[in-house]
Design a protein around this motif. Structure first.
Motif, PDB file in Angstrom:
ATOM      1  N   MET A 120      -6.236  10.751  10.030  1.00  0.00           N
ATOM      2  CA  MET A 120      -5.115  10.797  10.971  1.00  0.00           C
ATOM      3  C   MET A 120      -4.932  12.215  11.522  1.00  0.00           C
ATOM      4  O   MET A 120      -4.674  12.383  12.716  1.00  0.00           O
ATOM      5  N   ALA A 121      -5.080  13.211  10.679  1.00  0.00           N
ATOM      6  CA  ALA A 121      -4.986  14.600  11.146  1.00  0.00           C
ATOM      7  C   ALA A 121      -6.112  14.907  12.126  1.00  0.00           C
ATOM      8  O   ALA A 121      -5.885  15.532  13.175  1.00  0.00           O
ATOM      9  N   ASN A 122      -7.315  14.471  11.808  1.00  0.00           N
ATOM     10  CA  ASN A 122      -8.461  14.700  12.695  1.00  0.00           C
ATOM     11  C   ASN A 122      -8.252  14.021  14.044  1.00  0.00           C
ATOM     12  O   ASN A 122      -8.627  14.560  15.084  1.00  0.00           O
ATOM     13  N   ALA A 133      -6.278   7.294   0.069  1.00  0.00           N
ATOM     14  CA  ALA A 133      -5.071   7.904   0.631  1.00  0.00           C
ATOM     15  C   ALA A 133      -5.386   9.264   1.258  1.00  0.00           C
ATOM     16  O   ALA A 133      -4.971   9.547   2.391  1.00  0.00           O
ATOM     17  N   GLY A 134      -6.126  10.100   0.555  1.00  0.00           N
ATOM     18  CA  GLY A 134      -6.466  11.421   1.074  1.00  0.00           C
ATOM     19  C   GLY A 134      -7.341  11.353   2.308  1.00  0.00           C
ATOM     20  O   GLY A 134      -7.143  12.104   3.273  1.00  0.00           O
ATOM     21  N   GLU A 135      -8.317  10.466   2.300  1.00  0.00           N
ATOM     22  CA  GLU A 135      -9.217  10.329   3.447  1.00  0.00           C
ATOM     23  C   GLU A 135      -8.489   9.750   4.654  1.00  0.00           C
ATOM     24  O   GLU A 135      -8.746  10.153   5.790  1.00  0.00           O
ATOM     25  N   PHE A 136      -7.556   8.825   4.415  1.00  0.00           N
ATOM     26  CA  PHE A 136      -6.785   8.269   5.519  1.00  0.00           C
ATOM     27  C   PHE A 136      -5.918   9.354   6.149  1.00  0.00           C
ATOM     28  O   PHE A 136      -5.832   9.464   7.381  1.00  0.00           O
ATOM     29  N   THR A 137      -5.293  10.177   5.317  1.00  0.00           N
ATOM     30  CA  THR A 137      -4.472  11.283   5.817  1.00  0.00           C
ATOM     31  C   THR A 137      -5.322  12.252   6.633  1.00  0.00           C
ATOM     32  O   THR A 137      -4.917  12.690   7.717  1.00  0.00           O
ATOM     33  N   MET A 138      -6.522  12.580   6.131  1.00  0.00           N
ATOM     34  CA  MET A 138      -7.419  13.483   6.839  1.00  0.00           C
ATOM     35  C   MET A 138      -7.871  12.872   8.173  1.00  0.00           C
ATOM     36  O   MET A 138      -7.928  13.565   9.192  1.00  0.00           O
ATOM     37  N   GLN A 197      -5.430  13.579  15.497  1.00  0.00           N
ATOM     38  CA  GLN A 197      -4.476  14.413  16.238  1.00  0.00           C
ATOM     39  C   GLN A 197      -5.187  15.639  16.819  1.00  0.00           C
ATOM     40  O   GLN A 197      -4.857  16.086  17.912  1.00  0.00           O
TER      41      GLN A 197
END
Length: 178
Positions: free
Chosen positions: A116-118, A109-114, A120
């Protein structure tokens, strides 16, 4: 630390990958990801992140030396420090790929969020996830620090960190105030 000008989209190389982390200290799980990624890319840069707000066990120069010590058998691996955003560091190297190691359940979950931010921040840089081997899925720097502090048996510690860094880890933990 990197201060090179950033590469343009057309200059990014997918033959160069960057694996970022704190590596404080480097674990067998990290080494396993490094070894696997080094087979996939012409050049793999290990980017050791510097976060002045985070209390680290090893200083940046010590972390560079520890990672270099365990990567001598990998001629296409380089080690550098960086501060700031990982995507900016990756782009400054002309790399088009970020490598991320993930442990089942705990990191997804944390890596997926990171990721997606990257995307962007820089849609031209791809993220490649390498799943941790089941032998290392539970290994974390905080866990091994606890084991090192509680066990004097180097064979126990060698299940979590490369043997080559055990003396440095022991020395660092011994020097800490109680």
């Amino acid at each position: 630390m990197s201060s090179q000008p950033s590469a343009t989209k057309d200059e990014l190389s997918h033959n160069i990958a960057v694996y970022t982390g704190s590596f404080d200290p480097v674990t067998l799980g990290h080494l396993h990801i490094i070894e696997r990624a080094s087979k996939l890319f012409d050049t793999l840069v290990i980017g050791i992140g510097i976060n002045a707000d985070k209390k680290s066990l090893f200083n940046p120069d010590e972390r560079i030396e520890l990672v270099q010590r365990i990567c001598t058998h990998l001629p296409n691996v380089q080690v550098q420090t960086f501060d700031g955003l990982a995507v900016d560091f990756v782009r400054s190297l002309g790399a088009g790929v970020m490598v991320r190691g993930i442990r089942p359940l705990t990191d997804i979950a944390g890596e997926f969020t990171m990721m997606m931010a990257n995307r962007q921040l820089d849609a031209d840089i791809e993220t490649v996830f390498l799943m941790a081997d089941e032998r290392f899925a539970h290994v974390s720097s905080s866990l091994l620090k606890q084991i090192a502090a509680l066990s004097e048996d180097d064979d126990h510690l060698a299940k979590f960190v490369p043997r080559a860094i055990i003396p440095s880890l022991r020395a660092k933990l011994t020097a800490l105030p109680n």
